[in-house]
Design a protein around this motif. Structure first.
Motif, PDB file in Angstrom:
ATOM      1  N   SER A 194       0.843  -1.209   0.000  1.00 58.43           N
ATOM      2  CA  SER A 194       0.000   0.000   0.000  1.00 58.43           C
ATOM      3  C   SER A 194       0.871   1.249   0.000  1.00 58.43           C
ATOM      4  O   SER A 194       1.768   1.379   0.833  1.00 58.43           O
ATOM      5  N   TYR A 195       0.581   2.158  -0.918  1.00 55.75           N
ATOM      6  CA  TYR A 195       1.393   3.366  -1.084  1.00 55.75           C
ATOM      7  C   TYR A 195       0.730   4.625  -0.537  1.00 55.75           C
ATOM      8  O   TYR A 195       1.388   5.648  -0.383  1.00 55.75           O
ATOM      9  N   GLU A 196      -0.569   4.574  -0.278  1.00 55.15           N
ATOM     10  CA  GLU A 196      -1.280   5.779   0.172  1.00 55.15           C
ATOM     11  C   GLU A 196      -2.189   5.425   1.328  1.00 55.15           C
ATOM     12  O   GLU A 196      -2.529   4.263   1.531  1.00 55.15           O
ATOM     13  N   ASN A 197      -2.580   6.459   2.087  1.00 51.51           N
ATOM     14  CA  ASN A 197      -3.383   6.169   3.280  1.00 51.51           C
ATOM     15  C   ASN A 197      -4.805   5.749   2.883  1.00 51.51           C
ATOM     16  O   ASN A 197      -5.277   6.064   1.791  1.00 51.51           O
ATOM     17  N   PRO A 198      -5.484   5.048   3.803  1.00 48.90           N
ATOM     18  CA  PRO A 198      -6.791   4.467   3.477  1.00 48.90           C
ATOM     19  C   PRO A 198      -7.886   5.483   3.150  1.00 48.90           C
ATOM     20  O   PRO A 198      -8.943   5.106   2.655  1.00 48.90           O
ATOM     21  N   SER A 199      -7.641   6.775   3.439  1.00 50.91           N
ATOM     22  CA  SER A 199      -8.689   7.777   3.178  1.00 50.91           C
ATOM     23  C   SER A 199      -8.736   8.185   1.702  1.00 50.91           C
ATOM     24  O   SER A 199      -9.634   8.899   1.287  1.00 50.91           O
ATOM     25  N   ILE A 200      -7.742   7.735   0.898  1.00 51.51           N
ATOM     26  CA  ILE A 200      -7.732   8.066  -0.531  1.00 51.51           C
ATOM     27  C   ILE A 200      -8.484   6.967  -1.284  1.00 51.51           C
ATOM     28  O   ILE A 200      -8.054   5.813  -1.291  1.00 51.51           O
ATOM     29  N   PRO A 201      -9.627   7.302  -1.917  1.00 50.22           N
ATOM     30  CA  PRO A 201     -10.466   6.264  -2.527  1.00 50.22           C
ATOM     31  C   PRO A 201      -9.751   5.471  -3.622  1.00 50.22           C
ATOM     32  O   PRO A 201      -9.760   4.245  -3.616  1.00 50.22           O
ATOM     33  N   GLN A 202      -9.098   6.163  -4.564  1.00 44.25           N
ATOM     34  CA  GLN A 202      -8.422   5.463  -5.662  1.00 44.25           C
ATOM     35  C   GLN A 202      -6.928   5.339  -5.375  1.00 44.25           C
ATOM     36  O   GLN A 202      -6.093   5.705  -6.189  1.00 44.25           O
ATOM     37  N   ARG A 203      -6.621   4.814  -4.197  1.00 40.71           N
ATOM     38  CA  ARG A 203      -5.224   4.758  -3.800  1.00 40.71           C
ATOM     39  C   ARG A 203      -4.460   3.673  -4.557  1.00 40.71           C
ATOM     40  O   ARG A 203      -5.033   2.686  -5.007  1.00 40.71           O
ATOM     41  N   ARG A 204      -3.153   3.894  -4.652  1.00 40.55           N
ATOM     42  CA  ARG A 204      -2.292   2.968  -5.393  1.00 40.55           C
ATOM     43  C   ARG A 204      -1.858   1.796  -4.513  1.00 40.55           C
ATOM     44  O   ARG A 204      -1.398   1.981  -3.389  1.00 40.55           O
ATOM     45  N   ASN A 205      -2.011   0.615  -5.033  1.00 40.31           N
ATOM     46  CA  ASN A 205      -1.554  -0.603  -4.368  1.00 40.31           C
ATOM     47  C   ASN A 205      -0.806  -1.455  -5.395  1.00 40.31           C
ATOM     48  O   ASN A 205      -0.899  -1.216  -6.597  1.00 40.31           O
ATOM     49  N   GLU A 206      -0.111  -2.445  -4.880  1.00 36.14           N
ATOM     50  CA  GLU A 206       0.483  -3.449  -5.757  1.00 36.14           C
ATOM     51  C   GLU A 206       0.224  -4.825  -5.185  1.00 36.14           C
ATOM     52  O   GLU A 206       0.161  -4.986  -3.954  1.00 36.14           O
ATOM     53  N   ILE A 207       0.081  -5.799  -6.056  1.00 37.80           N
ATOM     54  CA  ILE A 207       0.091  -7.188  -5.605  1.00 37.80           C
ATOM     55  C   ILE A 207       1.476  -7.722  -5.919  1.00 37.80           C
ATOM     56  O   ILE A 207       2.002  -7.475  -7.000  1.00 37.80           O
ATOM     57  N   TRP A 208       2.107  -8.379  -4.946  1.00 42.70           N
ATOM     58  CA  TRP A 208       3.444  -8.933  -5.128  1.00 42.70           C
ATOM     59  C   TRP A 208       3.375 -10.456  -5.124  1.00 42.70           C
ATOM     60  O   TRP A 208       2.846 -11.052  -4.183  1.00 42.70           O
ATOM     61  N   PHE A 209       3.895 -11.068  -6.184  1.00 45.32           N
ATOM     62  CA  PHE A 209       4.118 -12.507  -6.210  1.00 45.32           C
ATOM     63  C   PHE A 209       5.569 -12.729  -5.764  1.00 45.32           C
ATOM     64  O   PHE A 209       6.477 -12.092  -6.292  1.00 45.32           O
ATOM     65  N   ILE A 210       5.763 -13.623  -4.812  1.00 45.92           N
ATOM     66  CA  ILE A 210       7.087 -13.834  -4.217  1.00 45.92           C
ATOM     67  C   ILE A 210       7.840 -14.928  -4.976  1.00 45.92           C
ATOM     68  O   ILE A 210       7.337 -16.068  -5.082  1.00 45.92           O
ATOM     69  N   CYS A 211       9.013 -14.579  -5.503  1.00 44.21           N
ATOM     70  CA  CYS A 211       9.818 -15.556  -6.257  1.00 44.21           C
ATOM     71  C   CYS A 211      10.432 -16.574  -5.297  1.00 44.21           C
ATOM     72  O   CYS A 211      10.852 -16.233  -4.185  1.00 44.21           O
ATOM     73  N   ARG A 212      10.468 -17.799  -5.742  1.00 41.76           N
ATOM     74  CA  ARG A 212      11.100 -18.851  -4.923  1.00 41.76           C
ATOM     75  C   ARG A 212      12.599 -18.583  -4.801  1.00 41.76           C
ATOM     76  O   ARG A 212      13.210 -18.071  -5.729  1.00 41.76           O
ATOM     77  N   ALA A 213      13.150 -18.948  -3.662  1.00 40.53           N
ATOM     78  CA  ALA A 213      14.587 -18.710  -3.407  1.00 40.53           C
ATOM     79  C   ALA A 213      15.427 -19.495  -4.400  1.00 40.53           C
ATOM     80  O   ALA A 213      15.094 -20.627  -4.733  1.00 40.53           O
TER      81      ALA A 213
END
Length: 213
Positions: A194-213
């Motif tokens: 999460s890049y912005e606080n929850p009060s921003i309706p169209q806030r920027r997020n990312e989904i991260w897929f974790i690479c195997r070691a």
């Protein structure tokens, strides 16, 4: 007025905002422009129709303040955890001062075996600013743990708006469709950044897929 606004936002997550959050909220608002990004190296970008569909990154090892919550709803868990972290960031630490905000805040989630629901427990992590990486201030709250997280390689994709269990599951499925079948990433653990606080309706997020070691 600011507190009332945050109260209204919290109520949409079915969370009650205690009065003692007024100070941390005001302090965060004062420093909203100064947010230190978590360091990373971009390894590759994969475009689709002129825009980056997803990006591969490497994050170095670093110290994070972490809280784990297992409320009935995902939004409740991340709200309760972030309130604890806000108090720590703003004053409730061994140096007694504002530490500074870093972005993104990470929420580590696990899917059930069927892959149709999120497990209740969510770990929320705040990266300690550079000046505190060597000597992290001690939290007053015993539920906050300072953890040295190992280096991380992830594949990330941006999405905007609310982060609910429903939207997260949708974004995970969309990302899998985009990537296709691969065994290079974990299939049960994901990160919502999460890049912005929850009060921003169209806030920027990312989904991260974790690479195997």
């Amino acid at each position: 007025r600011l507190f009332a606004h945050w109260q209204a936002v919290a109520s949409t997550h079915r969370v009650n905002l205690p009065r003692d959050m007024a100070g941390p909220i005001a302090q965060m608002a004062r420093h909203s422009q100064a947010r230190e990004p978590v360091p990373y190296v971009s390894l590759s970008q994969h475009g689709k129709c002129e825009e980056a569909a997803y990006e591969e990154r490497r994050y170095p090892a670093g110290k994070w303040a972490c809280v784990t919550m297992g409320e009935p709803m995902y939004e409740q868990s991340i709200s309760m955890s972030f309130m604890k972290l806000m108090r720590y960031i703003c004053k409730e630490n061994s140096v007694g001062c504002y530490l500074g905000m870093t972005i993104p805040v990470l929420n580590e989630i696990h899917l059930t075996k069927e892959g149709t629901e999120l497990e209740r427990e969510v770990l929320t992590a705040y990266y300690l600013p550079g000046e505190f990486q060597q000597n992290p201030p001690v939290p007053m709250d015993p539920e906050i743990h300072i953890t040295e997280r190992a280096p991380l390689r992830v594949i990330t994709r941006v999405f905007y708006g609310m982060t609910t269990e429903e939207t997260i599951l949708r974004e995970i499925n969309l990302f899998w469709e985009l990537l296709g079948s691969t065994d290079m990433v974990l299939q049960e653990t994901y990160i919502v950044a999460s890049y912005e606080n929850p009060s921003i309706p169209q806030r920027r997020n990312e989904i991260w897929f974790i690479c195997r070691a």
